[in-house]
Design an enzyme around this catalytic site. Structure first.
Site, PDB file in Angstrom:
ATOM      1  N   LYS A  88     -12.867   5.680   0.195  1.00  0.00           N
ATOM      2  CA  LYS A  88     -13.519   4.381   0.262  1.00  0.00           C
ATOM      3  C   LYS A  88     -13.522   3.933   1.718  1.00  0.00           C
ATOM      4  O   LYS A  88     -12.552   4.034   2.432  1.00  0.00           O
ATOM      5  CB  LYS A  88     -12.839   3.346  -0.622  1.00  0.00           C
ATOM      6  CG  LYS A  88     -11.362   3.299  -0.550  1.00  0.00           C
ATOM      7  CD  LYS A  88     -10.884   2.155  -1.405  1.00  0.00           C
ATOM      8  CE  LYS A  88      -9.386   2.105  -1.400  1.00  0.00           C
ATOM      9  NZ  LYS A  88      -8.753   2.948  -2.353  1.00  0.00           N
ATOM     10  N   MET A  92      -7.867  -0.556  11.853  1.00  0.00           N
ATOM     11  CA  MET A  92      -8.944  -1.295  11.183  1.00  0.00           C
ATOM     12  C   MET A  92      -9.281  -2.594  11.911  1.00  0.00           C
ATOM     13  O   MET A  92      -9.631  -3.598  11.282  1.00  0.00           O
ATOM     14  CB  MET A  92      -8.564  -1.595   9.718  1.00  0.00           C
ATOM     15  CG  MET A  92      -8.384  -0.352   8.883  1.00  0.00           C
ATOM     16  SD  MET A  92      -7.536  -0.663   7.297  1.00  0.00           S
ATOM     17  CE  MET A  92      -5.831  -0.801   7.813  1.00  0.00           C
ATOM     18  N   ASP A  96      -8.719  11.163   0.346  1.00  0.00           N
ATOM     19  CA  ASP A  96      -9.466  10.064   0.971  1.00  0.00           C
ATOM     20  C   ASP A  96     -10.503  10.588   1.963  1.00  0.00           C
ATOM     21  O   ASP A  96     -10.377  11.676   2.495  1.00  0.00           O
ATOM     22  CB  ASP A  96      -8.487   9.165   1.747  1.00  0.00           C
ATOM     23  CG  ASP A  96      -7.808   8.153   0.849  1.00  0.00           C
ATOM     24  OD1 ASP A  96      -8.255   7.985  -0.297  1.00  0.00           O
ATOM     25  OD2 ASP A  96      -6.819   7.549   1.298  1.00  0.00           O
TER      26      ASP A  96
END
Lengths: 249, 249
Positions: free
Chosen positions: A56, A168, A35
């Site tokens: 991503k 996040m 990642d």
């Protein structure tokens, strides 16, 4: 010969926070799927592997999840040992659970290698004990960004008596702080935002919940960043802004 | 020459879940202060250290916390490198925060080495992703055993939408389950108890919240054990008792 997939947590950033098991699995790997958020230094342990970037990030062009899952399964069926390297712990956000279920459904042998989740690594780097007998009964790791536009019940989370670590949540920090305040969390609750935690470029701001959104903007913190909210934040090493122990109690 | 204290997380049990940084710190150590719950295999990395056992367990004779804190400081002042080895992560329960504050107050140089907390290690060993986009917005680690006879607000915790991992809650499992049910958590919520997680002697039971206390007693699980409660428990590998994916959704 049948292959295997290791779902590996690479820890919060500092390559020294890899586990021995993660190092062994990387050494066995023929293929590494990595990642964005994993530091490239850890790839030195994957001596003989082909490295495929499957990152991503919010807003950017990304590798579809299904493609990643199919690629893992295909490599394993060809007899390869696959290391699927994810930031932090593979099961704390980041869809490691979905990848495990896809492998299970496909009948592929797999093994989960847990890691130091970002929330604990960053708290340790700040000298913030996420639990403390006088300040927090526990710790909650929660995602600020949920599927289908839903979000955590911040007003309930405000009442749990646990330290909150929001992954996040950076882009929505103003909303999150407002909801926690509306839920009854005191405006003076110590709060921090940290980007690139445990790495040389780490940036952080330590402040109060009521000022968190403004101070984050001023301090030039950038995404991805973690938010840490609760009395224990007052214990951060070198904490300014008058955040003393007494304030937090 | 001035010494130093490393506050080290030894991970959930399996010695391979030590981090590289923990291994390095153990290699540098002159003295290791080790808790009961840390497996003795990890001491092989402390090649030249004197090992002092400072364990304490509920109900047994134990080393007073103040004695441990003074011993660390005294060794460091004599120029020793001290490894203070704690199970899991040093800042998730276990009073690592208090030990850090004592060192800070004494002006002793220290460094925190985070670890894989037991809740994540054990969940990984059971193939339970503690977060999952469809089943849990996050995860809460909470202690079932608080100071001064107080306890977490289970009824609020029942409403957070996060997976609950309860440390030191084994002895009170019947009370905790009853409170979560009273708080509105459905009786059919998947729930597990695990002892000696990630080790060869691991024992676990996977059931429903309403039956957790009875099934734990029947299965012969012994303290210390972790409780894991939430829809994600239905994903445990080899789960019996009709806990299918559909049940959990």
């Amino acid at each position: 010969m049948v292959g295997k997939v290791y779902l590996i947590g690479a820890g919060p950033g500092d390559p020294e926070l890899l586990t021995l098991k993660a190092v062994r699995a990387l050494g066995e790997a023929d293929v590494v799927l990595v990642d964005d958020l994993v530091g490239r230094e850890v790839l030195r342990f994957a001596r003989r592997a082909r490295v495929i970037e499957v990152g991503k990030r919010g807003g950017c062009k990304s590798t579809p999840q299904q493609f990643i899952e199919r690629l893992m399964a295909r490599c394993a069926r060809r007899g390869r040992v696959v290391a699927r390297l994810k930031g932090g712990d593979p099961f704390v956000f980041g869809r490691g659970g979905e990848e495990m279920l896809a492998l299970r459904a496909a009948g592929i042998d797999y093994e989960v290698v847990p890691g130091v989740t970002a929330g604990l690594g960053i708290a340790a780097a700040m000298d913030v004990p996420v639990t403390h007998r006088e300040l927090a009964h526990g710790v909650t790791f929660v995602s600020g960004h949920l599927r289908n536009g839903t979000e955590p019940d911040w007003r309930t989370l405000a009442l749990t008596g646990t330290t909150l670590v929001v992954y996040m949540g950076f882009a929505r920090v103003r909303h999150i702080a407002a909801e926690l305040l509306a839920g009854g969390m005191p405006p003076c609750t110590p709060a921090a935002a940290v980007s690139s935690g445990t790495l040389p470029g780490e940036r952080r701001v330590v402040t109060r919940l009521a000022r968190l959104a403004d101070d984050v903007a001023r301090a030039g913190i950038t995404s991805p960043a973690l938010l840490v909210i609760g009395g224990v934040v007052s214990l951060a090493r070198g904490t300014a802004a008058g955040l003393t122990r007494r304030d937090a109690a």
